[in-house]
Design a protein around this motif. Sequence first.
Motif, PDB file in Angstrom:
ATOM      1  N   GLY A 162       0.796  -1.218   0.000  1.00 17.80           N
ATOM      2  CA  GLY A 162       0.000   0.000   0.000  1.00 17.80           C
ATOM      3  C   GLY A 162       0.829   1.268   0.000  1.00 17.80           C
ATOM      4  N   LYS A 163       2.033   1.210  -0.519  1.00 19.70           N
ATOM      5  CA  LYS A 163       2.922   2.366  -0.515  1.00 19.70           C
ATOM      6  C   LYS A 163       3.696   2.414  -1.817  1.00 19.70           C
ATOM      7  N   ASP A 164       3.836   3.606  -2.344  1.00 23.85           N
ATOM      8  CA  ASP A 164       4.582   3.756  -3.587  1.00 23.85           C
ATOM      9  C   ASP A 164       6.064   3.487  -3.342  1.00 23.85           C
ATOM     10  N   ILE A 165       6.713   2.856  -4.322  1.00 21.83           N
ATOM     11  CA  ILE A 165       8.126   2.500  -4.183  1.00 21.83           C
ATOM     12  C   ILE A 165       8.999   3.741  -3.958  1.00 21.83           C
ATOM     13  N   GLU A 166       8.633   4.860  -4.576  1.00 24.97           N
ATOM     14  CA  GLU A 166       9.415   6.089  -4.391  1.00 24.97           C
ATOM     15  C   GLU A 166       9.395   6.539  -2.926  1.00 24.97           C
ATOM     16  N   LYS A 167       8.219   6.471  -2.304  1.00 20.39           N
ATOM     17  CA  LYS A 167       8.110   6.886  -0.899  1.00 20.39           C
ATOM     18  C   LYS A 167       8.893   5.952   0.006  1.00 20.39           C
ATOM     19  N   SER A 168       8.889   4.671  -0.326  1.00 18.37           N
ATOM     20  CA  SER A 168       9.669   3.730   0.472  1.00 18.37           C
ATOM     21  C   SER A 168      11.160   4.044   0.379  1.00 18.37           C
ATOM     22  N   ILE A 169      11.632   4.360  -0.808  1.00 16.13           N
ATOM     23  CA  ILE A 169      13.046   4.699  -0.983  1.00 16.13           C
ATOM     24  C   ILE A 169      13.397   5.959  -0.207  1.00 16.13           C
ATOM     25  N   CYS A 170      12.531   6.947  -0.282  1.00 13.11           N
ATOM     26  CA  CYS A 170      12.778   8.197   0.452  1.00 13.11           C
ATOM     27  C   CYS A 170      12.831   7.952   1.960  1.00 13.11           C
ATOM     28  N   GLY A 171      12.020   6.990   2.440  1.00 13.41           N
ATOM     29  CA  GLY A 171      12.020   6.707   3.863  1.00 13.41           C
ATOM     30  C   GLY A 171      13.169   5.828   4.314  1.00 13.41           C
ATOM     31  N   GLU A 172      13.761   5.089   3.391  1.00 12.36           N
ATOM     32  CA  GLU A 172      14.801   4.126   3.750  1.00 12.36           C
ATOM     33  C   GLU A 172      16.213   4.615   3.443  1.00 12.36           C
ATOM     34  N   MET A 173      16.349   5.579   2.523  1.00  9.37           N
ATOM     35  CA  MET A 173      17.677   6.021   2.094  1.00  9.37           C
ATOM     36  C   MET A 173      17.800   7.528   2.249  1.00  9.37           C
ATOM     37  N   SER A 174      19.001   8.028   2.002  1.00 13.51           N
ATOM     38  CA  SER A 174      19.231   9.465   2.131  1.00 13.51           C
ATOM     39  C   SER A 174      20.364   9.887   1.196  1.00 13.51           C
ATOM     40  N   GLY A 175      20.521  11.199   1.053  1.00 17.11           N
ATOM     41  CA  GLY A 175      21.632  11.739   0.280  1.00 17.11           C
ATOM     42  C   GLY A 175      21.558  11.414  -1.200  1.00 17.11           C
ATOM     43  N   HIS A 176      22.747  11.286  -1.810  1.00 18.97           N
ATOM     44  CA  HIS A 176      22.822  11.035  -3.240  1.00 18.97           C
ATOM     45  C   HIS A 176      22.207   9.691  -3.614  1.00 18.97           C
ATOM     46  N   LEU A 177      22.306   8.694  -2.724  1.00 19.75           N
ATOM     47  CA  LEU A 177      21.728   7.386  -3.026  1.00 19.75           C
ATOM     48  C   LEU A 177      20.214   7.496  -3.144  1.00 19.75           C
ATOM     49  N   GLU A 178      19.594   8.234  -2.239  1.00 19.30           N
ATOM     50  CA  GLU A 178      18.141   8.420  -2.289  1.00 19.30           C
ATOM     51  C   GLU A 178      17.724   9.106  -3.584  1.00 19.30           C
ATOM     52  N   THR A 179      18.358  10.244  -3.900  1.00 17.30           N
ATOM     53  CA  THR A 179      17.981  10.973  -5.113  1.00 17.30           C
ATOM     54  C   THR A 179      18.272  10.143  -6.359  1.00 17.30           C
ATOM     55  N   GLY A 180      19.360   9.372  -6.337  1.00 21.46           N
ATOM     56  CA  GLY A 180      19.697   8.533  -7.473  1.00 21.46           C
ATOM     57  C   GLY A 180      18.696   7.421  -7.687  1.00 21.46           C
ATOM     58  N   MET A 181      18.354   6.712  -6.618  1.00 25.56           N
ATOM     59  CA  MET A 181      17.385   5.616  -6.716  1.00 25.56           C
ATOM     60  C   MET A 181      16.010   6.129  -7.150  1.00 25.56           C
ATOM     61  N   VAL A 182      15.586   7.253  -6.581  1.00 34.64           N
ATOM     62  CA  VAL A 182      14.284   7.829  -6.948  1.00 34.64           C
ATOM     63  C   VAL A 182      14.276   8.220  -8.425  1.00 34.64           C
ATOM     64  N   ALA A 183      15.388   8.801  -8.887  1.00 33.75           N
ATOM     65  CA  ALA A 183      15.468   9.197 -10.297  1.00 33.75           C
ATOM     66  C   ALA A 183      15.394   7.987 -11.220  1.00 33.75           C
ATOM     67  N   VAL A 184      16.067   6.905 -10.850  1.00 33.27           N
ATOM     68  CA  VAL A 184      16.000   5.683 -11.654  1.00 33.27           C
ATOM     69  C   VAL A 184      14.560   5.179 -11.720  1.00 33.27           C
ATOM     70  N   VAL A 185      13.868   5.167 -10.577  1.00 33.42           N
ATOM     71  CA  VAL A 185      12.479   4.703 -10.535  1.00 33.42           C
ATOM     72  C   VAL A 185      11.590   5.590 -11.405  1.00 33.42           C
ATOM     73  N   LYS A 186      11.752   6.906 -11.287  1.00 34.86           N
ATOM     74  CA  LYS A 186      10.929   7.838 -12.071  1.00 34.86           C
ATOM     75  C   LYS A 186      11.171   7.653 -13.564  1.00 34.86           C
ATOM     76  N   CYS A 187      12.416   7.495 -13.948  1.00 39.88           N
ATOM     77  CA  CYS A 187      12.755   7.341 -15.352  1.00 39.88           C
ATOM     78  C   CYS A 187      12.164   6.061 -15.924  1.00 39.88           C
ATOM     79  N   ILE A 188      12.169   5.000 -15.122  1.00 36.66           N
ATOM     80  CA  ILE A 188      11.620   3.722 -15.579  1.00 36.66           C
ATOM     81  C   ILE A 188      10.096   3.773 -15.622  1.00 36.66           C
ATOM     82  N   LYS A 189       9.485   4.400 -14.627  1.00 34.73           N
ATOM     83  CA  LYS A 189       8.028   4.489 -14.557  1.00 34.73           C
ATOM     84  C   LYS A 189       7.444   5.236 -15.752  1.00 34.73           C
ATOM     85  N   ASN A 190       7.973   6.428 -16.000  1.00 31.45           N
ATOM     86  CA  ASN A 190       7.431   7.301 -17.042  1.00 31.45           C
ATOM     87  C   ASN A 190       8.558   8.219 -17.513  1.00 31.45           C
TER      88      ASN A 190
END
Length: 506
Positions: free
Chosen positions: A404-432
């Motif tokens: 019941g949670k978007d993968i982007e929000k889970s990443i933001c809650g579990e990671m930080s810094g450049h790794l967080e922004t990098g992982m979120v960007a990869v997810v966004k790019c793959i999604k749309n």
Amino acid sequence: MSYPGYPPAGGNYPPASGQYQQTPGAYPGQPGAYPPQGGYFPPQPGAFPPGAGYPPQAGGYPQAGGYPQAGGFPQAGGYPQAGGYPAAPGGGFPPQAGGYPGAQPGGYPGAQPGAQPGGYPTMPPAGGGWGGQPGFGAPGAAVPQGYPGGPAPGQQPMPAYPGAQVPNPSMPGYGGGAPTGPAVPGINRGYRGSLKDFPGADPLRDVEVLRKAMKGFGTDENAIIELLGSRTNKQRVPLVAAYKTTYGKDLNSDLKSELTGNFESLVLAMLKTPAQFDASELKAAIAGAGTDEACLIEILSSRNNAEIQEINRLYKAEYGKKLEDAIIGDTSGHFRRLLVSLSQGNRDERETVDIALAKQDAQKLYAAGEHKVGTDESQFNAVLCARSKPHLRQVFQEYQQMCGKDIEKSICGEMSGHLETGMVAVVKCIKNTPAYFAERLNNAMKGAGTKDRTLIRVMVTRSEVDMLDIRQEYLRLYGKSLYTAISGDTSGDYKKLLLKLCGGTD
């Protein structure tokens, strides 16, 4: 449209004397021609081929007495065995690979000058992209491509999300004429770039226009804008060699001496092959004080395997160092691992999706993050960097349903810094992907000042891939057209050329 010193060319591109001229009897033929579409067996009178067709199958077509004489079909005994499709294992349709005859009367040309096996005329270099290099993915990046801008027949991946750049089987084939197949499904919207090949473009005449624009007192910037803004990458890149051949001077050097600022940067970027430009952008992102992490992620997460491998090759040749080594020397921790994984160009690129495997991957991500104390970043890295993009879009859906949670929000809650922004960007790019680039453009233009390097890079690299989709996403997300945003944030010749790449307002 006409240019100084450049008379308009009539007819289709390229001129009739080239290798793409229409061939008598070439595909497509008369109405009712091959290939028969689903639900239309047997072929109608006048169809391909007139004298050789499907062999009789056990218990199948034709029945005793064969087809009626009308339309030229044979009588008793059915279709002749000579030529045509061989029987498929188990009988029936479709035929197996290799069963198609080399040449049939009125059908595909079998052995014409410059033809490839299967009858199509010779296409641009099979390295993909423009100028023989793997491109940004369009037209037909990293696969042999048709002209102008469609992927080659038989190599048409079907993305699993709307808005992706997709092949267009409704486009007329070589030899002219309209296709006879059924309507194309809504998801298959064809070429989504904003630039198209200029009919009759000739590098020798183009460099004459550029030379005239720079010669003498002052510079005719409008002539440069009109010419470069109406040529695709594969038509622009040869200008560098043609200019040196004609005038014995370096085109880039002459442009640098005549132009300044962001307009100069944009013009020079447009004269590089896709891989050359990407390699130079990665070098700039790594070199100097500070690292442009967003640029690294943008390029490495949006290019396909062949494009990334070509970037690696050119990076080593141009800068004397492997891209992977440069990344390792400038980054650290799990973010470094993410970039190194992406830079391998080894992602699964199959279009099929295994739902059961997608559920397993979603469970792995949940177990590595939300379901445990701490985070197993390596599990996220393994799934996001190795799985195919259609598969990952299914994984994200399964993850949403599972917890019941978007993968982007889970990443933001579990990671930080450049790794967080990098992982979120990869997810966004793959999604749309178009929405991801619309956001990149908005971030480059909003607030005080403009991130011109990002603006130039996205506009140049996406103008022949999915710019039309990016424009739609920009309008949806920000309530105004991309054309309007660029017009309000830039000025002068720089703005004029950017708007050429944008292609129009919405």
